[in-house]
Structures are given as C-alpha cells and as structure tokens.
Design a protein around this motif. Sequence first.
Motif, PDB file in Angstrom:
ATOM      1  N   VAL B   7     -11.582  -2.535   6.264  1.00 45.17           N
ATOM      2  CA  VAL B   7     -10.509  -1.597   6.414  1.00 45.17           C
ATOM      3  C   VAL B   7      -9.080  -1.667   6.034  1.00 45.17           C
ATOM      4  O   VAL B   7      -8.699  -1.135   5.759  1.00 45.17           O
ATOM      5  N   TYR B   8      -8.388  -2.744   6.644  1.00 45.64           N
ATOM      6  CA  TYR B   8      -7.247  -3.298   6.734  1.00 45.64           C
ATOM      7  C   TYR B   8      -7.099  -3.298   5.457  1.00 45.64           C
ATOM      8  O   TYR B   8      -5.543  -3.475   5.439  1.00 45.64           O
ATOM      9  N   LYS B  10      -8.595  -2.238   2.825  1.00 43.19           N
ATOM     10  CA  LYS B  10      -8.869  -1.453   1.681  1.00 43.19           C
ATOM     11  C   LYS B  10      -7.053  -0.573   1.804  1.00 43.19           C
ATOM     12  O   LYS B  10      -6.389  -0.359   1.277  1.00 43.19           O
ATOM     13  N   ALA B  11      -7.305  -0.851   3.145  1.00 40.63           N
ATOM     14  CA  ALA B  11      -5.562  -0.267   3.416  1.00 40.63           C
ATOM     15  C   ALA B  11      -4.066  -0.683   2.658  1.00 40.63           C
ATOM     16  O   ALA B  11      -3.730   0.406   2.355  1.00 40.63           O
ATOM     17  N   SER B  12      -4.634  -1.900   3.024  1.00 39.70           N
ATOM     18  CA  SER B  12      -3.105  -2.611   2.238  1.00 39.70           C
ATOM     19  C   SER B  12      -3.069  -2.201   1.141  1.00 39.70           C
ATOM     20  O   SER B  12      -1.966  -1.599   0.220  1.00 39.70           O
ATOM     21  N   MET B  14      -4.323   0.132  -0.576  1.00 39.19           N
ATOM     22  CA  MET B  14      -4.257   1.663  -0.716  1.00 39.19           C
ATOM     23  C   MET B  14      -2.262   2.012  -0.861  1.00 39.19           C
ATOM     24  O   MET B  14      -1.969   2.411  -1.741  1.00 39.19           O
ATOM     25  N   GLU B  15      -1.945   1.623   0.200  1.00 43.25           N
ATOM     26  CA  GLU B  15      -0.991   1.610   0.137  1.00 43.25           C
ATOM     27  C   GLU B  15       0.235   1.264  -0.619  1.00 43.25           C
ATOM     28  O   GLU B  15       1.518   1.439  -0.865  1.00 43.25           O
ATOM     29  N   ARG B  18       0.151   2.729  -3.347  1.00 45.98           N
ATOM     30  CA  ARG B  18       0.606   4.521  -3.112  1.00 45.98           C
ATOM     31  C   ARG B  18       2.442   4.321  -3.128  1.00 45.98           C
ATOM     32  O   ARG B  18       3.356   5.773  -2.685  1.00 45.98           O
ATOM     33  N   TYR B  19       2.678   3.380  -2.931  1.00 47.15           N
ATOM     34  CA  TYR B  19       4.038   3.495  -2.646  1.00 47.15           C
ATOM     35  C   TYR B  19       4.541   2.509  -4.371  1.00 47.15           C
ATOM     36  O   TYR B  19       4.899   0.951  -4.376  1.00 47.15           O
ATOM     37  N   MET B  84       5.848   3.985  12.233  1.00 48.93           N
ATOM     38  CA  MET B  84       5.591   5.446  12.510  1.00 48.93           C
ATOM     39  C   MET B  84       5.053   5.019  12.970  1.00 48.93           C
ATOM     40  O   MET B  84       3.383   6.447  13.342  1.00 48.93           O
ATOM     41  N   TYR B  86       1.782   4.149  14.476  1.00 49.83           N
ATOM     42  CA  TYR B  86       0.770   3.887  15.016  1.00 49.83           C
ATOM     43  C   TYR B  86       0.072   2.514  15.056  1.00 49.83           C
ATOM     44  O   TYR B  86      -0.781   1.637  15.698  1.00 49.83           O
TER      45      TYR B  86
END
Lengths: 325, 261
Positions: B7-8, B10-12, B14-15, B18-19, B84, B86
């Motif tokens: 999940v980390y 995937k998040a990395s 995706m982010e 998206r930048y 941010m 979190y």
Amino acid sequence: MLTCRAENFKIKTMNKPVLKAVELKKTYPGKPAIEALKGVSLEVGVGDVVALLGPNGAGKTTFVKIVTGLLLPDSGDAIVEGYSVTKQRRHALSRLVTVLEGDRNLRFRLTGMENAEFFVVLSGRKFDRKRCMELAERFGLSDAMNRQVRTYSKGMKQKLSVLIAFLTDTPLILLDEPTLGLDVEASNELIDAIKEGADAGHAILITTHEMHIAQKVSTHVAIIKEGKLVTYQRTDRLLELFRYREYLIKVKPNDIKLEFPMLRKVESNDNFATFVLDTSEPSDVYRVIDMLKSRNAEILEIVRRQPDLEEVYLRIVKGGGMPDA
Amino acid sequence: MLRLAWVYLKASLMEMLRYPFEMVNTYISLILIFGGIFLGIKAFAPSVGLEANKAGFFLGYMLWTFYLFTANSASWTIYSAATMGYLEREFSSPFGHTLIVVIKIITDNLASLIHYILIAILMILIFGVDLKLDLIATIGLILAAYPFFLGVGLIFAGLALNVKRIGSFISLVQIIFMFLAFVGGGKLSPGVVSVVRYFPYLQALRLAKAITIRGVRWSELFVSNEFATLLATSLISFAIGWAFFKVMDRQAMRKGVIGHY
C-alpha cells in the motif's frame, strides 16, 4: 455497564475495560517545564462513548497522544484490552484507531478508496472493499470514493476519516474533535454514526470543545483541568447532580437588589430581572420568596433549571467544582 | 508486512503520478546538473581527461543521485507527512515507527527507481556515455550498498523528527558526497584516505569503477574481499542508522514533538 462514584472517580466495571489509563503523568521538559498530566486514571468499556472535556492546555491531547503511543508518559500506563501501550506496543496499538483533529488523517492526492485501503492496512487490518462500500453508502460517500480527497469538502473529509476508523474495526476508537468546523447536518450525521459504532460494541473516546455534541453523543463525561481529572461520570448522572441546585427566578421590577447567599442576577431587561439561586435546599427558595414579597416584588416565574452540559462544564471548570453526591 | 509495503508503494506511485510538474522538473534538473558539471569540466579543465573517464564520471553521478533519492526521501517523508498532518496517524500504527519509516523510504525509492532508470537512459543518450557493464554485478553492487543509503536516510529521518527542518544540513552532506563521488577519495591526504577507505559510499564507487572501467564480472565481484567488506560496512551503517533513529524517535516521543513541523 459502568458505575461511577462522584467522590473519587473510581470506576467499577463488570466487563474488562477496553481502555484503562492508570495514573498517567507527563511533564514536558523545558524552561519552565509544563506539567501536562498529574496522574489521570480512567476506564472506557465496551459500548461507552466517553467525552473527554477540558479547557485548552488541560491535558486532553497529551492523554490521547499517550494512549495512541505518540508520547511516552513519565509514569503510569495506558492498557488497551489488557496490553500496555508502553510495553506491549504492537498488541495495544493494533486494538485502537485514532481520528485526529482536522485534515490530518488523509492523503489528499489519493482517492477515498485508496485512503481507506492505506490506513486500514497501516492499522494492521485486512482491507475489505465490500464493507468499505457499505460504509460509504451509510456515510453518503459512495459516489465520492473514487475521487481524490483534495476535491472533498471539509465535512466529507471528516466523514471519510470516521468511516476509515469504523472500517478498521478496532475495539477502541479515539476521535479528536470529530465535528470541528462541520455544519449542523454533517455533525448530526457523524453523531448518529458514532452512536451506531458504540451500539456495535466499540469503545469510543472523544475529545471536543462542543458541549452540545458531547451531551448528544456521550454516555460518560470526563473533565480534565490543569492535568487532573476533575470528574468522571455518566453524562445523565452528571446533569442530574446539577439539576437540583439551580432555580431561575424572574421578578419585577427589573432594578430590584437582593442580597442572599448563592443568589446572582443573570439578566435584566426593560420588564424584569432574572436571578439564579444556586442551592439544593428548597427552604432557600422559600426564604428568597419571602424576601421578595417583603419588598413588594412581583414574582413572574420560578423554574427549577435543568442545566445543559455546557453550563455544568463551565461551573466545574471555572470554580464551583462538583456538588455533593 | 508485505501488504503494508504494497500500500505504501501504491501510494508513492499514485502521488508521484499525480504531481506531474514536480516529476518532470526532477528529470530536467538532474540532467542539467550532470550536463553542467560534465561540460564545465570539459571546457575549463580539459587536463582532467574527463572524456576518457566518462563512464566512471557518469557512475559517480548516478551513485550520488541515488544517495539524493534515498536520503532526501527519508527526511522529506517525515517533514511532508508532518506538514500534511498524517505523520501522527502513521506513527500510531502497530508496526512501529522505525519499520514504518524504513518501509516508507524503500517504497519511495522503488517508486523513484522508474525515474532513476529513465534519467540514466536519457543521460547515456544525451552525453553519449559508452557504458559496458555487467548488469548482474551492477544490481548486486546496488543491493550491497543500499543498506548504507538506508542507514543515512534513517539518520536524516531521526534528525528531521526532532529538529524538523534539516534542509541546509542535507545540502551540506550532499556537497560532501558530491565531492567524494567526483574526486573519489583518491585526491585526499593519506591520513584521511586511511580513515575513509572503509566508508561504504567510497567502496561502492571503487567497485562501480571496477565494473565499468576494468570490466569486472559478477563472478569475480561477488567473491572479492572488497565486495564482502562493502556488504559488511553497509550493513553496519544500516544498523547504526536504525539505532540512531530509535534514539531520536524515543527523544521525540518524550518531548512530544512527533507531529510538529
């Protein structure tokens, strides 16, 4: 079921408590050092919603941070389902989830669904997409789950954070100011969701400054002041304790001056003056009535007041303390 | 734990996607820095003989950028999560702070690897670097040196947890590492050389040059004493970084500054 004793705040539980904080003490180093917690103990049982109240700097956040393993206490411990947060960290933290105040629970460039998966797995739990969509439906977020969180309104973000907490399905849920900045409708939806969570068997601890929310949602109220637990009661019991103390007396003329212990003028308009008599003795009321009659004052109304939680809180925090049980 | 790493990652990814502006600028700036240094030395110091040693220079640069990705990602991951908001949410995970940070760094690096490879290919094409290397030996070398980079990353992350803004300190260390990448330690005084010879970064540089310039193959590399020493010092560096982070983390937990920025 919990039973609380007002005089010493020790809680008797029939069930094993989900959270048991034992004599938590914390002083932040510095010059001067700040003594944030001075030995706070409380228990939260299955199905309880405990509202942790207190003025800014009272120690609420310190308490929550210790329970969530973000801060080390100087002494004492927080036990979650029998596991110490300081010594059996992994076991203890896998049994709780936190929703922090504000926009601090989500990654804005991820979608609602991606956030849910990320934070559920981060809590050591298995992500269930079907259950996630069921909850999204319940929270009115089903159409937004595939959108990036940065496009959400404040209320939607807060709802998603609480959704993730329930989806994580831990025995203990900590909610830090869950309704802060939300409109009435969104607040009420969250309150309903929190109540449902408690009915489902979660133990929930909420910190809030919104007393009407605490009154609506909590089963118990804990008030911290200057690092000490001032009271820990069932919410209805706390309100009951204060109920018989106050009488509201409206009289004419509006400029009448009365000297009587525990009597204070709270309002004066063109027509009448309003006094509050702070007593549990009906005989005091009769004495005030006699006094008013002797001055030819017209008594418009005498009401035994039911103070709301905000008034009770202010009374406890700003002096007065607790009435005798 | 694998699920967590997934999940980390995937998040990395995706982010990162998206930048896009940030991503494109990383490409451009890294290529420009390489071009600036390479063409600058060629124009103003032809006696250095850079053209003849282009592959070694290129590898030094790539090792330095690899360090940049790892170390920067470690401190940035703490700082950005704190700003941010979190970070506290991540740190209340039962997996523990150190493991979370290690997974964050590794998955960030894996996500960056795509960029890293693309940047390397672009530079090879733009500057005509003739790279003849044994791919297995190169991958083995990177894996052996990686714990060292991770250790440095953990030290930065531990510092960032307590003192928050460490950008200028990172820049200072970057300059030292850049100097070592291009000078390679060989120009240092014998006294200093005897001290830094076991520094994993320099050992990795020496082995990288051996692979590219002397054409050392994996069958020779993996049985060499130098490789074994690199692996050992690299793992020791990681252990030091891990211990340092633990101490810093405990200190931050005592002071109550984990979510501060």
